[in-house]
Design an enzyme around this catalytic site. Structure first.
Site, short mmCIF file in Angstrom:
data_model
loop_
_atom_site.label_atom_id
_atom_site.label_comp_id
_atom_site.label_asym_id
_atom_site.label_seq_id
_atom_site.Cartn_x
_atom_site.Cartn_y
_atom_site.Cartn_z
N LYS A 115 0.85 -1.20 0.00
CA LYS A 115 0.00 0.00 0.00
C LYS A 115 0.88 1.25 0.00
O LYS A 115 2.10 1.16 0.26
CB LYS A 115 -0.90 -0.01 1.24
CG LYS A 115 -0.14 0.02 2.56
CD LYS A 115 -1.06 -0.19 3.77
CE LYS A 115 -0.25 -0.19 5.07
NZ LYS A 115 -1.09 -0.56 6.23
N TYR A 162 15.82 30.25 8.23
CA TYR A 162 14.74 31.05 8.82
C TYR A 162 14.80 31.09 10.34
O TYR A 162 14.96 30.06 10.99
CB TYR A 162 13.38 30.46 8.41
CG TYR A 162 13.10 30.52 6.94
CD1 TYR A 162 13.15 31.74 6.25
CD2 TYR A 162 12.77 29.37 6.24
CE1 TYR A 162 12.87 31.79 4.89
CE2 TYR A 162 12.49 29.42 4.89
CZ TYR A 162 12.54 30.63 4.21
OH TYR A 162 12.27 30.67 2.88
#
Ligand SMILES: *Cc1c(COP(=O)(O)O)cnc(C)c1O
Length: 379
Positions: free
Chosen positions: A46, A273
């Site tokens: 999956k 940042y």
């Protein structure tokens, strides 16, 4: 160092590459198959084969001895069929208004967790082409599966459906919580109780399956007729206290890139940042072109590590959308040097487990969340 993998596949070097080794998947499946025999193995592919590529994973797992494949939803199963995979495939997660016509048409087995799903399977099946059903019961996980009060009435309805010839009962299954061994054993007891009930109503449960990787490896009594092998097929450990190598597994994916910038900066330079990191000495900084859009968790800011050449360096400052910075210290790395984000500890590389720890998550999330810009390359 040459770009062996890229040239082997005749492609230009990509900015960001997940190199998947099908032989590792094949060998991992073969290893677990021999461990759990006579129980069989269903390889769970999956979520695009846990990020490794569903088709690559499916083919390798079948070569390794998996008898069946498992996916979450029918669309994933149909994609395998469209690619020519003919092995038995089970899909167990369905929406609120399921229809199983395509599943029946393509011989895809469906996990049935509700009375409505059973009715829809009966509608989709015919006596010449019955719907292939695995009844899913909730033995304690609290997710999908028939709750205990529903077992008897739905088993009876399933018995009628079997008698009508419109469904074929292929299996009975449930899923463990892996909370602890005692809880898992309680789930096994509940499972065996459901099996007895089903038999007492005259139905043969078919293939009984309960364990995923963790149960298959640690709790032999849960192996029953088949184990659903997900993370272990990809060579990753489901346990905090055991490495891949200790389980006889080899990680199938290596995530790598190359430095696209290297620069010398002075002590006290703020990085990325918010300046959550400032250099405490003159140092070399390297830039790696992967960020949170590529599945690099922002949580590894200032905690994760990568391997540049033959040295391991820390990620510093905040991970941005497209890139992050590593503090190279006095390692005079070059633009273009190979960066391994994670791979195989046996090769001295950081692992998906290291990343999971740095990001307070699990290795499953690290490999399955890689973004679309990361190019999958087969080794
Ligand atoms: C994902 C999944 C598995 C595989 O679990 P692993 O821990 O990756 O082995 C097995 N069964 C079900 C129902 C699943 O959803």
């Amino acid at each position: 160092m040459g770009d062996a993998h890229a040239s082997a596949t005749g492609e230009l070097p990509a900015l960001r590459r997940a190199i998947v080794d099908p032989s590792a998947i094949r060998e991992n499946v073969a290893h677990v198959a021999s461990l759990v025999a006579p129980a069989a193995v269903m390889a769970v592919v999956k979520a695009d084969g846990y990020g490794h590529g569903a088709l690559t994973a499916a083919r390798a797992a079948l070569e390794g001895g998996a008898e069946r494949l498992g996916v979450a939803d029918v669309d994933e199963a149909l994609a395998l069929r469209a690619a020519g995979i003919q092995a038995p495939v089970l899909a167990w997660l369905h929406g609120h208004d399921p229809s199983f016509g395509e599943a029946v048409e393509h011989g895809i087995s469906v996990g049935v967790s509700t009375r409505l799903q059973l009715e829809r399977a009966v509608e989709a099946g015919t006596t010449t082409r019955p719907a292939l059903v695995h009844l899913k019961i909730d033995t304690g996980l609290g997710r999908n599966g028939l709750q205990k009060a529903e077992w008897e009435p739905v088993f009876e309805a399933a018995g009628d459906a079997i008698a009508s010839g419109r469904i074929r009962l292929e299996g009975l299954f449930s899923h463990l919580s892996n909370a602890d061994d005692e809880e898992d054993r309680a789930q096994l007891d509940a499972f065996l109780e459901a099996e007895q009930l089903l038999r007492s109503l005259g139905a043969d449960p078919g293939i009984r399956h309960l364990a995923s990787t963790a149960g298959a490896l640690r709790l032999p009594e849960t192996r029953l007729d088949l184990v659903r092998l997900g993370i272990g097929a990809y060579g990753l450990s489901p346990f905090d206290d055991a490495t891949s190598a200790e389980l006889g597994l080899r990680p199938a994916m290596r995530l790598e890139s190359r430095l696209f910038s290297v620069k010398r900066v002075a002590a006290g330079t703020g990085v990325s940042y918010g300046y959550t990191y400032r250099t405490d000495r003159d140092t070399w900084l390297g830039l790696v072109p992967l960020g949170y859009a590529d599945g690099i968790p922002r949580h590894v800011s200032n905690t994760g590590s990568v391997r540049v050449g033959d040295q391991v360096h820390r990620i510093v400052g905040r991970v941005a959308m497209d890139q992050f910075v590593v503090d190279l210290g006095e390692h005079e790395a070059q633009v273009g040097d190979r960066v391994v984000l994670f791979g195989d500890a046996e090769r001295g590389e950081p692992t998906a487990n290291d990343w999971a720890r740095a990001a307070s998550t699990i290795n499953y999330e690290i490999v399955t969340r890689l973004g679309r810009r990361v190019k999958r390359v087969t080794a």
